[in-house]
Design a protein around this motif. Structure first.
Motif, PDB file in Angstrom:
ATOM      1  N   ARG A   9     -12.479  -6.081  -0.297  1.00 51.75           N
ATOM      2  CA  ARG A   9     -13.378  -6.102  -1.453  1.00 51.75           C
ATOM      3  C   ARG A   9     -14.166  -7.408  -1.493  1.00 51.75           C
ATOM      4  O   ARG A   9     -15.379  -7.407  -1.732  1.00 51.75           O
ATOM      5  CB  ARG A   9     -12.573  -5.951  -2.745  1.00 51.75           C
ATOM      6  CG  ARG A   9     -12.079  -4.554  -3.004  1.00 51.75           C
ATOM      7  CD  ARG A   9     -11.320  -4.467  -4.321  1.00 51.75           C
ATOM      8  NE  ARG A   9     -11.030  -3.072  -4.632  1.00 51.75           N
ATOM      9  CZ  ARG A   9     -11.887  -2.229  -5.167  1.00 51.75           C
ATOM     10  NH1 ARG A   9     -13.092  -2.650  -5.485  1.00 51.75           N
ATOM     11  NH2 ARG A   9     -11.571  -0.980  -5.398  1.00 51.75           N
ATOM     12  N   ARG A  32       0.846  -1.207   0.000  1.00 49.91           N
ATOM     13  CA  ARG A  32       0.000   0.000   0.000  1.00 49.91           C
ATOM     14  C   ARG A  32       0.877   1.251   0.000  1.00 49.91           C
ATOM     15  O   ARG A  32       1.804   1.373   0.822  1.00 49.91           O
ATOM     16  CB  ARG A  32      -0.901  -0.022   1.233  1.00 49.91           C
ATOM     17  CG  ARG A  32      -1.898   1.116   1.314  1.00 49.91           C
ATOM     18  CD  ARG A  32      -2.704   1.013   2.593  1.00 49.91           C
ATOM     19  NE  ARG A  32      -3.530  -0.181   2.610  1.00 49.91           N
ATOM     20  CZ  ARG A  32      -4.746  -0.273   2.069  1.00 49.91           C
ATOM     21  NH1 ARG A  32      -5.268   0.776   1.471  1.00 49.91           N
ATOM     22  NH2 ARG A  32      -5.430  -1.394   2.136  1.00 49.91           N
ATOM     23  N   VAL A  51      -1.734  -0.814  -3.801  1.00 47.80           N
ATOM     24  CA  VAL A  51      -2.988  -0.171  -3.419  1.00 47.80           C
ATOM     25  C   VAL A  51      -2.697   1.261  -2.985  1.00 47.80           C
ATOM     26  O   VAL A  51      -1.702   1.510  -2.294  1.00 47.80           O
ATOM     27  CB  VAL A  51      -3.661  -0.947  -2.256  1.00 47.80           C
ATOM     28  CG1 VAL A  51      -4.987  -0.287  -1.857  1.00 47.80           C
ATOM     29  CG2 VAL A  51      -3.889  -2.405  -2.640  1.00 47.80           C
ATOM     30  N   THR A  52      -3.527   2.187  -3.406  1.00 49.12           N
ATOM     31  CA  THR A  52      -3.339   3.579  -2.976  1.00 49.12           C
ATOM     32  C   THR A  52      -3.489   3.689  -1.465  1.00 49.12           C
ATOM     33  O   THR A  52      -4.103   2.826  -0.825  1.00 49.12           O
ATOM     34  CB  THR A  52      -4.354   4.508  -3.659  1.00 49.12           C
ATOM     35  OG1 THR A  52      -5.685   4.037  -3.361  1.00 49.12           O
ATOM     36  CG2 THR A  52      -4.152   4.529  -5.159  1.00 49.12           C
ATOM     37  N   PRO A  64     -16.263   0.234  -3.368  1.00 49.11           N
ATOM     38  CA  PRO A  64     -16.034   1.516  -4.049  1.00 49.11           C
ATOM     39  C   PRO A  64     -14.976   1.377  -5.147  1.00 49.11           C
ATOM     40  O   PRO A  64     -14.038   0.589  -5.024  1.00 49.11           O
ATOM     41  CB  PRO A  64     -15.545   2.433  -2.919  1.00 49.11           C
ATOM     42  CG  PRO A  64     -15.065   1.516  -1.844  1.00 49.11           C
ATOM     43  CD  PRO A  64     -15.892   0.283  -1.943  1.00 49.11           C
ATOM     44  N   GLU A  65     -15.155   2.121  -6.208  1.00 48.21           N
ATOM     45  CA  GLU A  65     -14.211   2.070  -7.330  1.00 48.21           C
ATOM     46  C   GLU A  65     -12.863   2.646  -6.893  1.00 48.21           C
ATOM     47  O   GLU A  65     -12.784   3.709  -6.285  1.00 48.21           O
ATOM     48  CB  GLU A  65     -14.753   2.884  -8.509  1.00 48.21           C
ATOM     49  CG  GLU A  65     -15.948   2.248  -9.220  1.00 48.21           C
ATOM     50  CD  GLU A  65     -15.571   0.977  -9.961  1.00 48.21           C
ATOM     51  OE1 GLU A  65     -14.413   0.879 -10.424  1.00 48.21           O
ATOM     52  OE2 GLU A  65     -16.422   0.079 -10.064  1.00 48.21           O
ATOM     53  N   SER A  66     -11.793   1.934  -7.226  1.00 47.67           N
ATOM     54  CA  SER A  66     -10.453   2.468  -6.974  1.00 47.67           C
ATOM     55  C   SER A  66      -9.475   1.802  -7.922  1.00 47.67           C
ATOM     56  O   SER A  66      -9.615   0.622  -8.242  1.00 47.67           O
ATOM     57  CB  SER A  66     -10.024   2.234  -5.518  1.00 47.67           C
ATOM     58  OG  SER A  66      -9.866   0.858  -5.263  1.00 47.67           O
ATOM     59  N   LYS A  67      -8.502   2.567  -8.384  1.00 48.59           N
ATOM     60  CA  LYS A  67      -7.494   2.045  -9.300  1.00 48.59           C
ATOM     61  C   LYS A  67      -6.169   1.887  -8.555  1.00 48.59           C
ATOM     62  O   LYS A  67      -5.825   2.709  -7.699  1.00 48.59           O
ATOM     63  CB  LYS A  67      -7.315   3.007 -10.472  1.00 48.59           C
ATOM     64  CG  LYS A  67      -8.551   3.189 -11.333  1.00 48.59           C
ATOM     65  CD  LYS A  67      -8.279   4.239 -12.409  1.00 48.59           C
ATOM     66  CE  LYS A  67      -9.522   4.538 -13.233  1.00 48.59           C
ATOM     67  NZ  LYS A  67      -9.265   5.598 -14.236  1.00 48.59           N
ATOM     68  N   ASP A 123      -4.117   4.278 -11.354  1.00 47.41           N
ATOM     69  CA  ASP A 123      -4.164   5.626 -10.782  1.00 47.41           C
ATOM     70  C   ASP A 123      -2.879   6.375 -11.099  1.00 47.41           C
ATOM     71  O   ASP A 123      -2.886   7.591 -11.291  1.00 47.41           O
ATOM     72  CB  ASP A 123      -4.353   5.526  -9.268  1.00 47.41           C
ATOM     73  CG  ASP A 123      -4.490   6.869  -8.606  1.00 47.41           C
ATOM     74  OD1 ASP A 123      -5.537   7.506  -8.816  1.00 47.41           O
ATOM     75  OD2 ASP A 123      -3.543   7.288  -7.896  1.00 47.41           O
ATOM     76  N   ASP A 139      -5.323   5.292   0.542  1.00 46.92           N
ATOM     77  CA  ASP A 139      -6.681   5.235   1.089  1.00 46.92           C
ATOM     78  C   ASP A 139      -7.569   4.245   0.323  1.00 46.92           C
ATOM     79  O   ASP A 139      -8.786   4.223   0.492  1.00 46.92           O
ATOM     80  CB  ASP A 139      -7.326   6.620   1.090  1.00 46.92           C
ATOM     81  CG  ASP A 139      -7.347   7.242  -0.308  1.00 46.92           C
ATOM     82  OD1 ASP A 139      -6.730   6.659  -1.229  1.00 46.92           O
ATOM     83  OD2 ASP A 139      -7.980   8.299  -0.479  1.00 46.92           O
ATOM     84  N   GLY A 140      -6.961   3.405  -0.514  1.00 48.36           N
ATOM     85  CA  GLY A 140      -7.732   2.436  -1.306  1.00 48.36           C
ATOM     86  C   GLY A 140      -8.101   1.202  -0.500  1.00 48.36           C
ATOM     87  O   GLY A 140      -7.586   0.959   0.593  1.00 48.36           O
TER      88      GLY A 140
END
Length: 633
Positions: free
Chosen positions: A557, A490, A547-548, A568-571, A530, A550-551
């Motif tokens: 998931r 992360r 992973v970002t 929630p959508e996250s790249k 991202d 705050d992702g």
């Protein structure tokens, strides 16, 4: 309606048929436990009578004292266990003796393998004590009348354990239950008075009401006359006795009484508290998990007594949910005898007791982990996933719970969870101030993850977390003993003092040198990532997904999706290793179409290495096949 007209023949519930078959055909190594189970049921019936009699004293009729009596007839080869407890009505007899009225029935039946030896050991986990009578009896009769009903409302139940039972209304003068076992010819030893005495002393000495047997007379004493009864157990509540007077065997047998488990507990804690609040607690850590451990709504809790009067089973207010597997009793001198579950939820004294009992359990587990690590390993295997609920639920004890957690790590060669946070800290490298971990779905996936490459190179230990609850657990654990937890998959990875200055300088130079390549890849993968960055995590792999900050990670998931919620959508961020031959080749690629295909293949491979499912597997296969065809020319 005549009494005879009320006689019915009914079939057992399907699960009971299978259970009886096991009882009759699977010989326990220790058959005498049937008597312990029947005595335990009789004791529970007396406890329930005393509780109901608080509000309705008329239920005691003209017999205020409760007792269990055991007698035998060697000539008829029968054994009788009788109590003057709460008794049962006709409907209760059908419900309690004709079905398994307990949560987890389906789970229990699914565990049955057809191997009689293994199946017999499962029975003890399920707590079906009454049916153990069929270990030694080929026919069982039950005569019972519920307290407060007319003597004409007695019930007689009979079965040979072969799939059906008969039930009829009879007259019974005394309240309570009498069970008559017609012993098998080979089990006649249980009709012997001396043998029965030994079994009672061995298994049921802790029962808090008198267990009486006919007085044994020897030689000239044997004269016909009125039957004399004598108490053969101590008839005092075990938890009220000083610890120095109680043997380990007595503690173990009492555990089996309160839990209906057939195995010994791993540990126990017996304490008396005096002062503002006065209460005694006896808490046990079981040796194995019940079937309904992961059903958070399943019945749980301690047996509650007030001034040694039984009040309720499964009083869940005294321990937090993550300790729902703990068994035992709590006996308070301060609570009211007419206390209810609603009152317990509002009583401030309960909060104080809950806090103290929780610390008592955690101290017991700490002691077990330090003094008997093998037993603690058994405990963790059975209850570790439930303990992981603790840091989120019990903020006050978060650090204490964290010390009890166990993990797999890169220090080992297998997925066994044996590493404590204290052991990890003890092995930290000089200058290391963080606890590093990696989550994933499977051990093989995380142990071979590209994220570990820089840590292997530098010899830094990483915790490997593959339980479904682990990512959620770590979201509630920020630090332990001043050491911050860091998810190595992360955000930007900062190794702090573990990175030499020349390493940092080399990373900065590589990022500058490959800025154009990074931008080209970013343009191609704009819909999927991202950001794209030069990595300093990688030594062998070409790329990795991060992973970002705050992702949401893969585990969370999956949990959300399993409950029907949309994640929630996250790249992700894709980090590349510019020193890898694939990236060098990519950097030299002038054909933008081919560059795009190779970039997508690189991204998809990084996703597979992270345990992710590909968004478009067909496109990945098409691109890969085209590349293979091209290489084969």
């Amino acid at each position: 309606m005549t009494v005879e007209a009320q006689k019915e023949t009914l079939g057992f519930q399907t699960e009971v048929k299978q259970l009886l078959h096991l009882m009759i055909h699977s010989m326990y190594s220790n058959k005498e436990i049937f008597l312990r189970e029947l005595i335990s049921n009789a004791s529970d019936a007396s406890d329930k009578l005393r509780f109901e009699a608080i509000a309705r004293p008329e239920l005691l009729e003209d017999q205020p004292d409760t007792v269990i009596r055991i007698s035998s007839d060697e000539t008829a080869n029968t054994l009788t266990i009788e109590d003057n407890g709460i008794g049962m009505s006709r409907d209760e007899v059908i419900e309690n003796l004709g079905t398994i009225a307990k949560s987890g029935t389906a789970a229990f039946m699914q565990q049955l393998s057809g191997d009689q030896k293994k199946d017999a050991s499962l029975i003890g986990q399920f707590g079906v004590g009454f049916y153990s009578a069929f270990i030694v009896a080929d026919k069982v009769e039950v005569f019972t009348r519920r307290a407060g009903t007319d003597k004409t409302q007695g019930v007689r139940w009979e079965s040979a354990g072969e799939g059906e039972f008969t039930i009829e209304t009879v007259e019974k003068a005394e309240r309570g239950t009498r069970i008559v076992l017609h012993l098998k010819a080979a089990e006649s030893e249980f009709a012997d008075g001396w043998r029965l005495r030994n079994v009672v002393k061995k298994y049921s000495d802790h029962i808090s009401l008198p267990i009486e047997l006919p007085k044994q007379k020897q030689g000239d004493e044997e004269q016909p006359g009125e039957l004399e009864w004598e108490t053969v157990n101590r008839a005092s509540a075990l938890w009220t006795r000083p610890r120095s007077e109680i043997s380990d065997e007595e503690y173990q047998e009492f555990y089996k009484h309160v839990s209906h488990d057939f195995e010994n507990p791993l540990s126990w804690s017996h304490n008396k508290v005096e002062g503002k609040l006065e209460y005694t607690s006896l808490l046990y850590a079981p040796g194995r998990a019940p079937f309904d451990l992961y059903q958070r709504e399943a019945p749980r809790g301690l047996k509650l007594y007030v001034q040694r009067v039984f009040i309720m089973d499964e009083a869940e207010q005294f321990l937090p949910l993550y300790l729902r597997f703990i068994k035992g009793v709590v006996d308070s001198n301060d609570l009211s005898l007419n206390v209810s579950r609603e009152i317990l939820q509002k009583d401030p004294a309960i909060d104080s007791m809950k806090s103290a009992l929780t610390k008592r359990v955690l101290d017991m587990l700490e002691k077990l982990a330090k003094k008997e690590p093998e037993k603690y390993a058994t405990f963790w295997k059975n209850f570790g996933s439930v303990m992981k609920e603790g840091p989120a639920e019990d903020y006050a004890n978060r650090e204490k719970i964290a010390g009890l957690l166990r993990f797999a790590s890169t220090q080992q060669n297998d997925d066994s969870e044996v590493v404590s946070l204290d052991e990890y800290i003890g092995r930290m490298q000089e200058g290391q101030d963080k606890i590093y971990y990696l989550t994933g779905e499977r051990y093989n996936q995380v142990k071979n993850s590209p994220h570990l490459e820089i840590f292997r190179k530098k010899g830094i230990e990483v915790l490997l977390l593959t339980d479904r609850i682990d990512e959620w657990l770590m979201s509630h654990l920020n630090e332990y003993k001043g050491k911050e937890f860091v998810d190595i998959a992360r955000g930007d990875l900062d190794l702090g003092k573990l990175d030499a200055e020349e390493d940092k300088q080399a990373q900065e130079e590589a990022a500058k040198a490959k800025a154009d390549l990074v931008q080209r890849i970013k343009d191609v993968l704009a819909d999927s990532v991202d950001d794209v960055k030069v990595s300093h995590r990688l030594t062998d792999s070409p790329a990795v997904l991060v992973v970002t900050e705050d992702g949401m990670g893969l585990q969370m998931r999956k949990i959300l999706e399993a409950t029907g919620q949309k994640a929630p959508e996250s790249k992700p961020i894709m980090e590349i290793n510019p020193a890898h031959p694939l990236l060098e080749k990519l950097d030299q690629e002038q054909d933008e179409g081919r560059f795009g295909d190779l970039s997508h293949i690189l991204f998809d491979q990084a996703a597979l290495a992270a345990g992710e499912s590909l968004q478009d597997p067909g496109a990945y296969v098409r691109r890969l096949n085209a590349l293979l065809v091209e290489l084969s020319k």
